[in-house]
Scaffold this motif. Structure first.
Motif, PDB file in Angstrom:
ATOM      1  N   ASP A   1       1.387  -1.273  -0.311  1.00  0.00           N
ATOM      2  CA  ASP A   1       0.581  -0.182   0.538  1.00  0.00           C
ATOM      3  C   ASP A   1       0.468   1.059   0.337  1.00  0.00           C
ATOM      4  O   ASP A   1       0.517   2.487  -1.028  1.00  0.00           O
ATOM      5  CB  ASP A   1      -1.039  -0.014   1.027  1.00  0.00           C
ATOM      6  CG  ASP A   1      -1.868  -1.112   1.277  1.00  0.00           C
ATOM      7  OD1 ASP A   1      -2.408  -1.430   0.297  1.00  0.00           O
ATOM      8  OD2 ASP A   1      -2.791  -1.539   2.474  1.00  0.00           O
TER       9      ASP A   1
ATOM     10  N   THR B   1       2.177   2.265  -3.488  1.00  0.00           N
ATOM     11  CA  THR B   1       1.524   2.111  -4.703  1.00  0.00           C
ATOM     12  C   THR B   1       0.841   3.175  -4.492  1.00  0.00           C
ATOM     13  O   THR B   1       1.330   4.080  -5.291  1.00  0.00           O
ATOM     14  CB  THR B   1       0.764   0.763  -4.716  1.00  0.00           C
ATOM     15  OG1 THR B   1      -1.096   0.591  -3.970  1.00  0.00           O
ATOM     16  CG2 THR B   1       0.667  -0.616  -5.463  1.00  0.00           C
ATOM     17  N   ALA B   2       0.592   4.206  -3.058  1.00  0.00           N
ATOM     18  CA  ALA B   2       0.044   5.260  -2.850  1.00  0.00           C
ATOM     19  C   ALA B   2       1.791   6.143  -3.636  1.00  0.00           C
ATOM     20  O   ALA B   2       0.887   6.736  -4.083  1.00  0.00           O
ATOM     21  CB  ALA B   2       0.456   5.481  -1.476  1.00  0.00           C
TER      22      ALA B   2
ATOM     23  N   ASP C   1      -3.594   2.363  -8.392  1.00  0.00           N
ATOM     24  CA  ASP C   1      -5.043   2.100  -7.377  1.00  0.00           C
ATOM     25  C   ASP C   1      -4.587   0.746  -7.858  1.00  0.00           C
ATOM     26  O   ASP C   1      -4.336  -0.175  -8.154  1.00  0.00           O
ATOM     27  CB  ASP C   1      -5.559   2.836  -8.631  1.00  0.00           C
ATOM     28  CG  ASP C   1      -5.896   3.961  -8.820  1.00  0.00           C
ATOM     29  OD1 ASP C   1      -6.002   4.046  -7.348  1.00  0.00           O
ATOM     30  OD2 ASP C   1      -6.623   4.782  -9.846  1.00  0.00           O
ATOM     31  N   ASN C   2      -5.931   0.132  -6.592  1.00  0.00           N
ATOM     32  CA  ASN C   2      -5.410  -0.956  -6.488  1.00  0.00           C
ATOM     33  C   ASN C   2      -6.908  -1.719  -5.066  1.00  0.00           C
ATOM     34  O   ASN C   2      -6.887  -1.212  -3.959  1.00  0.00           O
ATOM     35  CB  ASN C   2      -4.496  -2.199  -5.405  1.00  0.00           C
ATOM     36  CG  ASN C   2      -4.644  -3.158  -5.611  1.00  0.00           C
ATOM     37  OD1 ASN C   2      -5.449  -3.685  -5.006  1.00  0.00           O
ATOM     38  ND2 ASN C   2      -4.204  -3.384  -4.500  1.00  0.00           N
ATOM     39  N   LEU C   3      -7.638  -1.635  -6.540  1.00  0.00           N
ATOM     40  CA  LEU C   3      -9.373  -1.670  -5.609  1.00  0.00           C
ATOM     41  C   LEU C   3      -9.613  -2.503  -4.821  1.00  0.00           C
ATOM     42  O   LEU C   3     -10.173  -2.408  -4.175  1.00  0.00           O
ATOM     43  CB  LEU C   3     -10.592  -1.308  -6.622  1.00  0.00           C
ATOM     44  CG  LEU C   3      -9.776   0.292  -7.221  1.00  0.00           C
ATOM     45  CD1 LEU C   3     -10.994   0.289  -8.838  1.00  0.00           C
ATOM     46  CD2 LEU C   3     -10.096   1.514  -7.390  1.00  0.00           C
TER      47      LEU C   3
ATOM     48  N   ARG D   1      -7.574  -5.018  -2.005  1.00  0.00           N
ATOM     49  CA  ARG D   1      -6.365  -5.434  -1.496  1.00  0.00           C
ATOM     50  C   ARG D   1      -6.465  -6.426  -1.094  1.00  0.00           C
ATOM     51  O   ARG D   1      -7.799  -6.525  -0.582  1.00  0.00           O
ATOM     52  CB  ARG D   1      -6.365  -4.198  -0.440  1.00  0.00           C
ATOM     53  CG  ARG D   1      -4.767  -4.299  -0.202  1.00  0.00           C
ATOM     54  CD  ARG D   1      -3.429  -4.105  -0.825  1.00  0.00           C
ATOM     55  NE  ARG D   1      -2.605  -4.020   0.010  1.00  0.00           N
ATOM     56  CZ  ARG D   1      -1.709  -5.197  -0.111  1.00  0.00           C
ATOM     57  NH1 ARG D   1      -2.176  -6.178  -0.237  1.00  0.00           N
ATOM     58  NH2 ARG D   1      -0.548  -5.390   0.535  1.00  0.00           N
TER      59      ARG D   1
ATOM     60  N   ALA E   1      -1.188  -5.502  -9.236  1.00  0.00           N
ATOM     61  CA  ALA E   1      -0.633  -3.704  -8.906  1.00  0.00           C
ATOM     62  C   ALA E   1       1.478  -4.023  -8.110  1.00  0.00           C
ATOM     63  O   ALA E   1       1.663  -3.154  -8.549  1.00  0.00           O
ATOM     64  CB  ALA E   1      -1.318  -3.472  -7.273  1.00  0.00           C
TER      65      ALA E   1
END
Length: 70
Positions: free
Chosen positions: A12, A15-16, A21-23, A25, A34
């Motif tokens: 997280d 990726t941020a 985006d990882n809808l 997780r 991702a």
């Protein structure tokens, strides 16, 4: 990117940082997608630092580990 590496450990976080985006997780397929996008972003950044081969990437990683111990 060494400063970022010290602060970010979870998928997280990374990726941020790269705006990925990882809808879904913790869904295997979504996390794999991702991670693949993250790898492409990191390889592009490494390429900008002169990395052209796996050996170059290995050298960069070893240099970073050496400098972090100094």
């Amino acid at each position: 990117m060494p400063d970022h590496a010290r602060k970010r450990q979870a998928l997280d976080d990374w990726t941020a940082l790269f705006g990925i985006d990882n809808l879904e997780r913790h869904n295997a397929a979504a996390d794999a997608a991702a991670t693949a996008q993250l790898l492409l972003a990191l390889l592009a950044r490494a390429g900008a630092q002169g990395v052209r081969r796996v050996a170059d990437l290995s050298r960069l990683e070893k240099d970073y580990r050496f400098l972090s111990r100094v």
